[in-house]
Design a protein around this motif. Structure first.
Motif, PDB file in Angstrom:
ATOM      1  N   VAL A   1      -1.496  19.290   9.413  1.00 56.14           N
ATOM      2  CA  VAL A   1      -1.581  20.366   8.425  1.00 56.14           C
ATOM      3  C   VAL A   1      -1.256  19.908   7.001  1.00 56.14           C
ATOM      4  CG1 VAL A   1      -1.159  22.242  10.046  1.00 56.14           C
ATOM      5  CG2 VAL A   1       0.788  21.090   8.967  1.00 56.14           C
ATOM      6  N   LEU A   2      -0.575  18.773   6.852  1.00 54.01           N
ATOM      7  CA  LEU A   2      -0.153  18.368   5.508  1.00 54.01           C
ATOM      8  C   LEU A   2       0.017  16.849   5.454  1.00 54.01           C
ATOM      9  CD1 LEU A   2       0.805  19.188   2.641  1.00 54.01           C
ATOM     10  CD2 LEU A   2       3.126  19.373   3.593  1.00 54.01           C
ATOM     11  N   GLU A   3      -0.552  16.259   4.402  1.00 58.95           N
ATOM     12  CA  GLU A   3      -0.380  14.823   4.154  1.00 58.95           C
ATOM     13  C   GLU A   3       0.542  14.662   2.957  1.00 58.95           C
ATOM     14  OE1 GLU A   3      -3.810  11.915   4.637  1.00 58.95           O
ATOM     15  OE2 GLU A   3      -3.549  11.910   2.455  1.00 58.95           O
ATOM     16  N   VAL A   4       1.669  13.963   3.157  1.00 58.50           N
ATOM     17  CA  VAL A   4       2.617  13.679   2.081  1.00 58.50           C
ATOM     18  C   VAL A   4       2.577  12.179   1.825  1.00 58.50           C
ATOM     19  CG1 VAL A   4       5.016  13.811   1.314  1.00 58.50           C
ATOM     20  CG2 VAL A   4       4.060  15.634   2.744  1.00 58.50           C
ATOM     21  N   ARG A   5       2.439  11.798   0.557  1.00 53.91           N
ATOM     22  CA  ARG A   5       2.242  10.389   0.215  1.00 53.91           C
ATOM     23  C   ARG A   5       3.311   9.931  -0.768  1.00 53.91           C
ATOM     24  NH1 ARG A   5      -2.546  12.820  -2.219  1.00 53.91           N
ATOM     25  NH2 ARG A   5      -4.148  13.274  -0.659  1.00 53.91           N
ATOM     26  N   SER A   6       3.581   8.624  -0.716  1.00 55.92           N
ATOM     27  CA  SER A   6       4.438   7.988  -1.710  1.00 55.92           C
ATOM     28  C   SER A   6       3.720   6.736  -2.215  1.00 55.92           C
ATOM     29  CB  SER A   6       5.789   7.602  -1.110  1.00 55.92           C
ATOM     30  OG  SER A   6       6.522   6.772  -2.001  1.00 55.92           O
ATOM     31  N   ALA A   7       3.672   6.552  -3.533  1.00 53.81           N
ATOM     32  CA  ALA A   7       3.002   5.403  -4.129  1.00 53.81           C
ATOM     33  C   ALA A   7       3.971   4.291  -4.515  1.00 53.81           C
ATOM     34  CB  ALA A   7       2.197   5.840  -5.353  1.00 53.81           C
TER      35      ALA A   7
ATOM     36  N   CYS B   1       6.650   7.619   6.931  1.00 61.84           N
ATOM     37  CA  CYS B   1       5.391   7.213   6.308  1.00 61.84           C
ATOM     38  C   CYS B   1       4.877   5.921   6.946  1.00 61.84           C
ATOM     39  CB  CYS B   1       5.590   6.969   4.811  1.00 61.84           C
ATOM     40  SG  CYS B   1       5.730   8.470   3.807  1.00 61.84           S
ATOM     41  N   VAL B   2       3.595   5.798   6.995  1.00 60.69           N
ATOM     42  CA  VAL B   2       2.947   4.543   7.392  1.00 60.69           C
ATOM     43  C   VAL B   2       2.120   4.057   6.211  1.00 60.69           C
ATOM     44  CG1 VAL B   2       2.899   5.145   9.831  1.00 60.69           C
ATOM     45  CG2 VAL B   2       0.955   5.743   8.381  1.00 60.69           C
TER      46      VAL B   2
ATOM     47  N   THR C   1       0.824  -1.206   0.000  1.00 59.14           N
ATOM     48  CA  THR C   1       0.000   0.000   0.000  1.00 59.14           C
ATOM     49  C   THR C   1       0.860   1.258   0.000  1.00 59.14           C
ATOM     50  OG1 THR C   1      -0.223   0.018   2.422  1.00 59.14           O
ATOM     51  CG2 THR C   1      -1.847  -1.233   1.177  1.00 59.14           C
ATOM     52  N   ALA C   2       0.223   2.378  -0.271  1.00 52.89           N
ATOM     53  CA  ALA C   2       0.937   3.652  -0.318  1.00 52.89           C
ATOM     54  C   ALA C   2       1.449   4.035   1.063  1.00 52.89           C
ATOM     55  CB  ALA C   2       0.006   4.737  -0.851  1.00 52.89           C
ATOM     56  N   GLY C   3       2.436   4.901   1.087  1.00 53.58           N
ATOM     57  CA  GLY C   3       2.941   5.439   2.342  1.00 53.58           C
ATOM     58  C   GLY C   3       2.386   6.828   2.572  1.00 53.58           C
ATOM     59  N   ILE C   4       1.967   7.102   3.798  1.00 51.85           N
ATOM     60  CA  ILE C   4       1.386   8.402   4.129  1.00 51.85           C
ATOM     61  C   ILE C   4       2.077   8.953   5.372  1.00 51.85           C
ATOM     62  CG2 ILE C   4      -0.706   9.646   4.782  1.00 51.85           C
ATOM     63  CD1 ILE C   4      -2.308   7.503   3.325  1.00 51.85           C
ATOM     64  N   ALA C   5       2.570  10.173   5.273  1.00 45.84           N
ATOM     65  CA  ALA C   5       3.134  10.893   6.415  1.00 45.84           C
ATOM     66  C   ALA C   5       2.232  12.086   6.702  1.00 45.84           C
ATOM     67  CB  ALA C   5       4.555  11.350   6.121  1.00 45.84           C
ATOM     68  N   THR C   6       1.673  12.119   7.890  1.00 46.12           N
ATOM     69  CA  THR C   6       0.822  13.241   8.284  1.00 46.12           C
ATOM     70  C   THR C   6       1.663  14.220   9.089  1.00 46.12           C
ATOM     71  OG1 THR C   6      -1.131  11.817   8.329  1.00 46.12           O
ATOM     72  CG2 THR C   6      -1.286  13.924   9.483  1.00 46.12           C
ATOM     73  N   LEU C   7       1.949  15.361   8.493  1.00 45.57           N
ATOM     74  CA  LEU C   7       2.806  16.354   9.127  1.00 45.57           C
ATOM     75  C   LEU C   7       1.956  17.286   9.989  1.00 45.57           C
ATOM     76  CD1 LEU C   7       5.113  17.272   6.108  1.00 45.57           C
ATOM     77  CD2 LEU C   7       5.220  15.305   7.653  1.00 45.57           C
ATOM     78  N   LYS C   8       2.513  17.663  11.127  1.00 51.73           N
ATOM     79  CA  LYS C   8       1.786  18.503  12.084  1.00 51.73           C
ATOM     80  C   LYS C   8       2.456  19.862  12.241  1.00 51.73           C
ATOM     81  CE  LYS C   8       0.014  14.518  14.627  1.00 51.73           C
ATOM     82  NZ  LYS C   8      -0.098  13.835  15.938  1.00 51.73           N
ATOM     83  N   SER C   9       1.657  20.817  12.670  1.00 56.11           N
ATOM     84  CA  SER C   9       2.172  22.158  12.949  1.00 56.11           C
ATOM     85  C   SER C   9       2.882  22.154  14.292  1.00 56.11           C
ATOM     86  CB  SER C   9       1.019  23.156  12.972  1.00 56.11           C
ATOM     87  OG  SER C   9       0.098  22.809  14.011  1.00 56.11           O
ATOM     88  N   ALA C  10       3.460  23.294  14.645  1.00 57.58           N
ATOM     89  CA  ALA C  10       4.176  23.393  15.920  1.00 57.58           C
ATOM     90  C   ALA C  10       3.264  23.129  17.109  1.00 57.58           C
ATOM     91  CB  ALA C  10       4.822  24.771  16.029  1.00 57.58           C
ATOM     92  N   ASP C  11       1.961  23.392  16.964  1.00 60.03           N
ATOM     93  CA  ASP C  11       1.036  23.152  18.078  1.00 60.03           C
ATOM     94  C   ASP C  11       0.352  21.791  17.982  1.00 60.03           C
ATOM     95  OD1 ASP C  11      -0.654  23.576  15.965  1.00 60.03           O
ATOM     96  OD2 ASP C  11      -1.785  25.213  16.904  1.00 60.03           O
ATOM     97  N   GLY C  12       0.874  20.903  17.086  1.00 63.69           N
ATOM     98  CA  GLY C  12       0.409  19.522  17.050  1.00 63.69           C
ATOM     99  C   GLY C  12      -0.803  19.252  16.187  1.00 63.69           C
ATOM    100  N   GLN C  13      -1.222  20.212  15.376  1.00 64.68           N
ATOM    101  CA  GLN C  13      -2.385  20.009  14.520  1.00 64.68           C
ATOM    102  C   GLN C  13      -1.951  19.464  13.147  1.00 64.68           C
ATOM    103  OE1 GLN C  13      -5.611  20.463  15.649  1.00 64.68           O
ATOM    104  NE2 GLN C  13      -4.430  20.665  17.549  1.00 64.68           N
TER     105      GLN C  13
END
Length: 515
Positions: free
Chosen positions: A142-148, A227-228, A128-140
């Protein structure tokens, strides 16, 4: 590149060659195993199941162990029952099937990428694809980066500072392949020409096959996020796992000699309900066409490469094998209809190699977007936003799934009934695939049209899986057996057990279609 005719296609007896430890041919000698002997299969069964090899019935399939290991073992046991009419092999099937069913997601209490716990088997790495969910400095988030990429969970996403305070740089690196992409001075502002989604999409395809989706407006915090790979239940995995289980059901429900065995009848009913529940998991992926066709897609947004497109031929047909067994076991017209629709669609994919009167076909279906190619502006796929067209020919191993479906459809009397079909599939092996290497050691070509060069080990050892059509051409039996004998193939893989089972089956039955 040497052609298949330059390398020769003469009959290769199983005792003709042996191979030294360096892989060179030498004079014939006694081989380690008689691959047509019941004792060999039984030895392989014992050794394999006492090992730690992938594909044990206790595996979870999260790395494909059940689909690409245990499914072959179960089918081998079914073929051994047909070869010897000994219920020992049905008992062995029960031992293993019970363990396989215990690892369904719904039993284990685990979920797929949608959060659903279903009566099938999920898979993750490396599929399956890899997904890294990036967070802001306050832990929210903000950005999903994927690799196929395959093995995408081995991809790390690093956020570095940009040239100014309101910009950032992304570096994406897969540690397995070294595939890297860098995107400098990105913005989280959708109105900016440097907006992260626009910049990443404009660069596609980068080596790690990166896409991105903004989840907020704040900048991602500096640092590294791994990524997970979200779990997905694959049609092909469900088909591979359930096919031999459905074969057990059909054998027990249709063979008079098993009708009076209450234990087998109870297990057959239990397994029937399990298989029906598993195949129903994929109903949302099923598509029908006005010309009586049918196929499976990966629904858009499924976290894997080529979501939103038609699945490869072998992956669509894998579940068709199970449908054929269910049609024979139950008489349910829904299963019969799907077998016929799949057969209609696949038959239109076949091309005739007129030189050898053999069939060839592609890995990806020609009616699909992956084969044809598509652009990002067509908005077809989330994880693979564009493609130039993947037109490779089917390979021997995946082609064996296609051939098994054709044989199952024939056995069910639902499709491919003319002898011409079987004869041409048989010649695909005997005329296009079968060959020997320059030292005379029997092997195969990589692809079903005889191209792709000499096949690697993971391909040529799958040759006995073409045995369903050896009744049309015995060279499938003699040549695939010679591949095993020349290399003294052992019981390290589940597919090795299936290969030995098929060699036993043909030696005992002559390849009869009464399976």
């Amino acid at each position: 590149m040497l052609t298949r005719r330059q390398l020769g296609l003469g009959a290769l007896a199983t005792s003709a060659l042996a191979v030294t430890s360096t892989g060179t041919a030498r004079a014939a000698r006694a081989v380690a195993y008689d691959y047509t002997a019941r004792a060999t299969f039984d030895q392989f069964d014992q050794v394999f199941h006492s090992s730690n090899s992938a594909g044990q019935p206790t595996d979870t399939n999260e790395r494909g162990g059940l689909a690409w290991g245990q499914s072959y073992v179960l089918l081998g046991l079914a073929r051994m029952y047909r070869a010897y009419s000994d219920t020992h092999y049905l008992d062995r099937m029960i031992d293993n099937i019970d363990q396989v069913l215990a690892s369904r997601d719904s039993v284990r209490g685990v979920t797929d990428h949608r959060g659903q716990s279903l009566p099938a088997w999920r898979a993750l790495h490396p599929y399956t694809a890899g997904i890294a969910t990036l967070k802001s400095a306050d832990g929210q988030p903000v950005l999903e980066v994927r690799s196929a990429l395959s093995y995408a969970d081995l991809t790390a996403v690093t956020v570095r500072a940009g040239s100014v305070s309101y910009r950032f740089t992304l570096e994406v690196l897969n540690s397995r392949t070294g595939a890297t992409a860098t995107f400098a001075d990105l913005s989280m502002d959708p109105a900016s020409t440097n907006f992260v989604e626009k910049r990443v999409l404009a660069a596609y395809p980068t080596p790690p096959l990166v896409t991105a989706k903004a989840l907020g407006r704040a900048l991602p915090a500096l640092g590294v996020t791994q990524c997970v790979s979200p779990p997905v239940i694959f049609t092909v995995h469900t088909g591979m796992i359930t096919y031999p289980i459905a074969t057990f059901v059909r054998l027990v429900k249709t063979r008079p000699e098993l009708a009076s065995n209450s234990r087998y009848q109870a297990k057959a009913q239990e397994y029937l309900e399990a298989v029906q529940a598993a195949v129903a998991v994929h109903d949302a992926e099923w598509r029908e066409t006005a010309d009586r066709g049918g196929y499976f897609v990966w629904n858009k947004g499924t976290p894997l490469a080529y979501d939103g497109t038609a699945q490869p031929n072998n992956q669509t047909l894998a579940l068709g094998k199970t449908y054929a067994e269910l049609a024979m076991a139950t008489g349910d017209p829904i299963y019969s209809d799907r077998v016929q629709r799949l057969a209609n669609t696949f038959s239109r994919e076949l091309k005739l190699d007129t030189a050898d009167n053999a069939y060839t076909w592609s890995y990806w279906p020609t009616y699909g977007r992956t084969y044809q190619g598509y652009t990002a502006s067509q908005n077809i796929s989330v994880y693979t936003p564009s493609g130039t067209g993947a037109k490779q020919i089917e390979d021997l191993s995946h082609g064996a799934i296609d051939v098994e479906f054709v044989a199952a459809a024939l056995r069910s009397r639902l499709a491919f009934l003319s002898p011409t079909w079987g004869a041409r599939f048989a010649r695909t092996y005997s005329r296009n695939l079968a060959t020997a290497d320059p030292s005379g050691v029997p092997t195969t070509f990589m692809r079903v049209d005889g191209t792709g060069g000499l096949a690697p080990e993971g391909q040529y050892t799958q040759a006995p899986r073409w045995m369903p059509f050896a009744f049309q051409d015995s060279k499938i039996f003699t040549h695939s057996g010679s591949i095993f004998a020349a290399r003294e193939i052992g019981p390290q893989f589940g597919s090795s057990l299936l290969g030995v089972a098929y060699l036993n089956w043909y030696a005992r039955t002559g390849g009869t279609q009464d399976w």
